[in-house]
Motif scaffolding. Sequence first.
Motif, short mmCIF file in Angstrom:
data_model
loop_
_atom_site.label_atom_id
_atom_site.label_comp_id
_atom_site.label_asym_id
_atom_site.label_seq_id
_atom_site.Cartn_x
_atom_site.Cartn_y
_atom_site.Cartn_z
N ASN A 22 0.93 -1.25 -0.03
CA ASN A 22 0.08 0.10 -0.03
C ASN A 22 0.93 1.43 0.06
OD1 ASN A 22 -2.61 -1.38 0.41
ND2 ASN A 22 -2.19 -1.83 2.44
N VAL A 23 0.49 2.12 -0.87
CA VAL A 23 1.37 3.49 -1.05
C VAL A 23 0.64 4.50 -0.36
CG1 VAL A 23 2.25 5.04 -2.48
CG2 VAL A 23 2.15 2.70 -3.20
N LEU A 24 1.43 5.04 0.82
CA LEU A 24 0.99 6.31 1.53
C LEU A 24 1.89 7.48 1.33
CD1 LEU A 24 0.50 4.46 4.91
CD2 LEU A 24 -1.28 4.74 3.05
N VAL A 25 1.38 8.66 0.74
CA VAL A 25 2.14 9.89 0.47
C VAL A 25 1.71 11.22 1.26
CG1 VAL A 25 2.99 10.96 -1.55
CG2 VAL A 25 2.56 8.72 -1.74
N SER A 26 2.60 11.98 1.62
CA SER A 26 2.44 13.37 1.96
C SER A 26 3.14 14.07 1.06
CB SER A 26 2.62 13.51 3.26
OG SER A 26 2.08 14.92 3.81
N MET A 27 2.63 14.72 0.00
CA MET A 27 3.78 15.51 -0.94
C MET A 27 3.20 16.73 -1.13
SD MET A 27 5.32 12.67 -3.41
CE MET A 27 6.42 13.84 -4.20
N ARG A 28 1.91 16.72 -1.36
CA ARG A 28 1.05 18.11 -1.74
C ARG A 28 -0.29 18.13 -1.36
NH1 ARG A 28 -0.23 18.44 -8.09
NH2 ARG A 28 -1.71 16.88 -7.80
N LEU A 29 -0.41 19.13 -0.31
CA LEU A 29 -1.55 19.44 0.43
C LEU A 29 -2.07 20.83 -0.15
CD1 LEU A 29 -0.79 17.60 3.76
CD2 LEU A 29 -2.35 16.94 2.03
N SER A 30 -3.25 21.06 0.56
CA SER A 30 -3.68 22.60 0.13
C SER A 30 -4.79 22.88 1.07
CB SER A 30 -4.58 22.58 -1.34
OG SER A 30 -5.72 21.64 -1.02
N ASP A 31 -4.83 24.18 1.49
CA ASP A 31 -5.55 24.66 2.49
C ASP A 31 -6.94 24.44 2.45
OD1 ASP A 31 -3.10 25.78 2.86
OD2 ASP A 31 -3.91 27.64 3.72
N SER A 32 -7.86 24.13 3.15
CA SER A 32 -9.30 24.01 2.90
C SER A 32 -10.16 25.16 3.71
CB SER A 32 -9.83 22.80 3.50
OG SER A 32 -11.13 22.17 3.29
N LEU A 33 -10.53 26.12 2.81
CA LEU A 33 -10.99 27.23 3.46
C LEU A 33 -12.61 26.79 3.82
CD1 LEU A 33 -10.05 29.97 0.68
CD2 LEU A 33 -8.92 29.50 3.13
N ASP B 233 -1.80 5.97 11.02
CA ASP B 233 -2.96 4.84 11.61
C ASP B 233 -2.90 3.64 10.35
OD1 ASP B 233 -3.76 6.48 13.47
OD2 ASP B 233 -5.30 7.43 12.44
N LYS B 234 -2.77 3.96 9.08
CA LYS B 234 -2.76 3.11 8.20
C LYS B 234 -1.50 2.19 8.25
CE LYS B 234 -5.64 5.39 4.78
NZ LYS B 234 -5.91 6.33 3.51
N ALA B 235 -0.52 2.70 8.68
CA ALA B 235 0.80 2.02 8.78
C ALA B 235 0.98 0.97 9.92
CB ALA B 235 2.07 2.88 8.95
N ASP B 236 0.11 1.43 10.90
CA ASP B 236 -0.38 0.43 12.06
C ASP B 236 -0.82 -0.90 11.51
OD1 ASP B 236 0.79 1.66 14.03
OD2 ASP B 236 -0.64 3.00 14.44
N LYS B 237 -1.43 -0.77 10.57
CA LYS B 237 -2.57 -1.85 10.08
C LYS B 237 -1.84 -2.79 9.08
CE LYS B 237 -6.70 0.78 10.67
NZ LYS B 237 -7.80 1.39 9.93
N THR B 238 -0.98 -2.21 8.33
CA THR B 238 -0.15 -3.26 7.35
C THR B 238 0.99 -2.48 7.11
OG1 THR B 238 -0.39 -4.11 5.28
CG2 THR B 238 -1.48 -2.18 5.41
N ILE B 239 2.18 -3.35 6.50
CA ILE B 239 3.29 -2.73 6.09
C ILE B 239 3.13 -1.99 4.83
CG2 ILE B 239 5.85 -3.31 5.38
CD1 ILE B 239 5.93 -5.46 7.19
N SER B 240 3.64 -0.50 4.77
CA SER B 240 3.40 -0.01 3.85
C SER B 240 4.37 0.82 3.11
CB SER B 240 2.14 1.33 4.36
OG SER B 240 0.93 0.96 4.82
N PHE B 241 4.36 1.44 1.76
CA PHE B 241 5.55 2.10 1.14
C PHE B 241 5.08 3.49 1.29
CE2 PHE B 241 7.72 3.74 -2.33
CZ PHE B 241 8.93 3.32 -2.16
N VAL B 242 6.14 4.38 2.16
CA VAL B 242 5.59 5.69 2.45
C VAL B 242 6.61 6.72 1.83
CG1 VAL B 242 5.20 7.19 4.51
CG2 VAL B 242 4.76 4.95 4.91
N LEU B 243 5.88 7.57 1.43
CA LEU B 243 6.65 8.78 0.90
C LEU B 243 6.53 10.23 1.46
CD1 LEU B 243 6.49 7.61 -2.90
CD2 LEU B 243 8.50 7.20 -1.50
N LEU B 244 7.20 10.81 2.07
CA LEU B 244 7.15 12.12 2.73
C LEU B 244 8.11 13.17 1.82
CD1 LEU B 244 7.14 10.99 6.21
CD2 LEU B 244 5.09 10.83 4.73
N ASP B 245 7.53 14.35 1.69
CA ASP B 245 8.35 15.29 0.81
C ASP B 245 8.19 16.59 2.01
OD1 ASP B 245 9.84 16.72 -0.95
OD2 ASP B 245 8.28 16.88 -2.30
#
Length: 594
Positions: free
Chosen positions: A463-474, A493-505
Amino acid sequence: MNTRTETYLAKQKKHEQEVKQIKNTSLRISILRLITVIGFGLSLYYYFKLNNEVLLVLAGICTIAFFTLIKIHGRLSFKRKIKDALVAINKDEIDYLENKNLNYNNGSEYIDTTHSYSYDLDIFGDKSLFQILNRTATYIGKTKLANSLLSIIPNTEIILNQQAISELSKDIEWRQGILAYSKTTEDSKEIYTELIRWSKAKEQKTPIVLTIISFLFPAIYFVALGGMIFTDNGIFNNIALFTFLINLFILMSQYNNIKAEMLNATKIKDILRNYSLIIKQIENKDLTSEKLNQLKNKLNDNEGLASEQIKKLSSLFGQLENILNPIGAGLFNGVILYHLHTLRSLYKWKSAHRTKITAWLDVIGEIEKLNSFANFAYNNTDFTYPELNSNYKIEFNDLSHPLLDRETRINNTVDFNNQNFIILTGSNMSGKSTFLRSLGINMVLAGTGSPICASKANIHPLNVLVSMRLSDSLSDNESYFFAEVKRLKEIMDKADKTISFVLLDEILRGTNSDDKRTGTVEVIKKIIGKKVVGAIATHDLKVCDTTQEYPETLTNKCFEVEIINNELVFDYKLRDGVCKNKSATFLMKKMQVI
């Protein structure tokens, strides 16, 4: 010009020539139709003038010839639509290979900023992964392709997909034929949904009494008609007229039932006809891979081929559509209750086959999805099907991003076998984010059975989990920082359930530098405790010291920049260690910002 472009160009020219031939034939058919109309008119004129029965026969021949020519012209028009579609298909492929226009639906309706990776990795939208893959033209095909990019499937299914995609990639004629039929189908979500709703609606039956009447009254009418022709008894005239009116009354009593079954009859008729042609192509295709034969077997039907059944349904909807013609409907229903018999046939078809419609259309969608990946494989001969493992090993040779120009993109080799998490540093524009996206998008592709942008790979699909591009939510009154913290919480939380591939920028950009450094280090420590695989990019070189605490889990890699002749030079090559050179101040001075 590469060999693929040459192939597409040759096919485009071939189909353009065929379109030209069809145009010429259609013109000749039109001229012949005009001749038959003139012949019909002249034959009738001289028949009434000369009373020569041969002329009446000639008028009949002209009539038959006219309608025959109309039918031939209709087939030619459809054939031309297919050839026009094939011309456009090959032209679009040339544009894609030459980095010009991407004339494919970009799947923007599937953009979901809350998904664990699709928004961050540009899976959908303009110049997205979906857009370069997409060779679907039906709603169900597009939906199947989109859904395949949003989750991974088990290794066994990935291998079946790889085999199917590899087989289809070798048959460009068949793939383009399927796409041409799909492009002329012009279905939509609304039409598809309406058809599925119709198939699942409560089953209807024509009452036995009505069935008897539908045969009895037309029989009475024809008996009366015979009496009118062969006797002078006027009662037969009254019986025929009375029966004609009764038949119309019976039809009107069933009009609401007919209307309820019609759907959007004109569009449904044409769409179903094209569905039947697509299914026929699948039925007639000799297939070797297990996945493709599984799909083909779903088209088996106890009462005949699925393509024939869908064609019959198309014909029944076409017959129902005629009720909208008041003159024709009045004549045929007054005499033989035509639409009542059609309604009964439709009920009978629905009773026998309605539960199979969804499965048959799913086969079309699956084939379109696999054809899209097969076309991707055909266009990118340097891509590879990754080997799969179940040991959480991930390694790529010559990895790059499939959306980058094939002539200029830089490849990198990386693995996560000794240390399973990378801290990635590098100056601005050095290639960190592109590298993270390359990792993520190829992991997504690997999870579908598609070839990936690498020369060799061995992957455990995760499972791929990514935090690279977010936006404000007015609208939700959320700051960028809060949105980012929420995403990191979801990843944890998701990484607690299963081994995942995580990318953080470059996480925690919305806070001060001290908080950012402390927070980044703590996020790294917590996430590696969850046995994840992946990478984090950062500009803070102090964060790299964390590898000294966890040398068996963490490793430092970087991208460098050089200043040569007062210009920034990037080689976009991945290196071991922490980056040493900086570019931000130099660039701002060069552009006279500071």
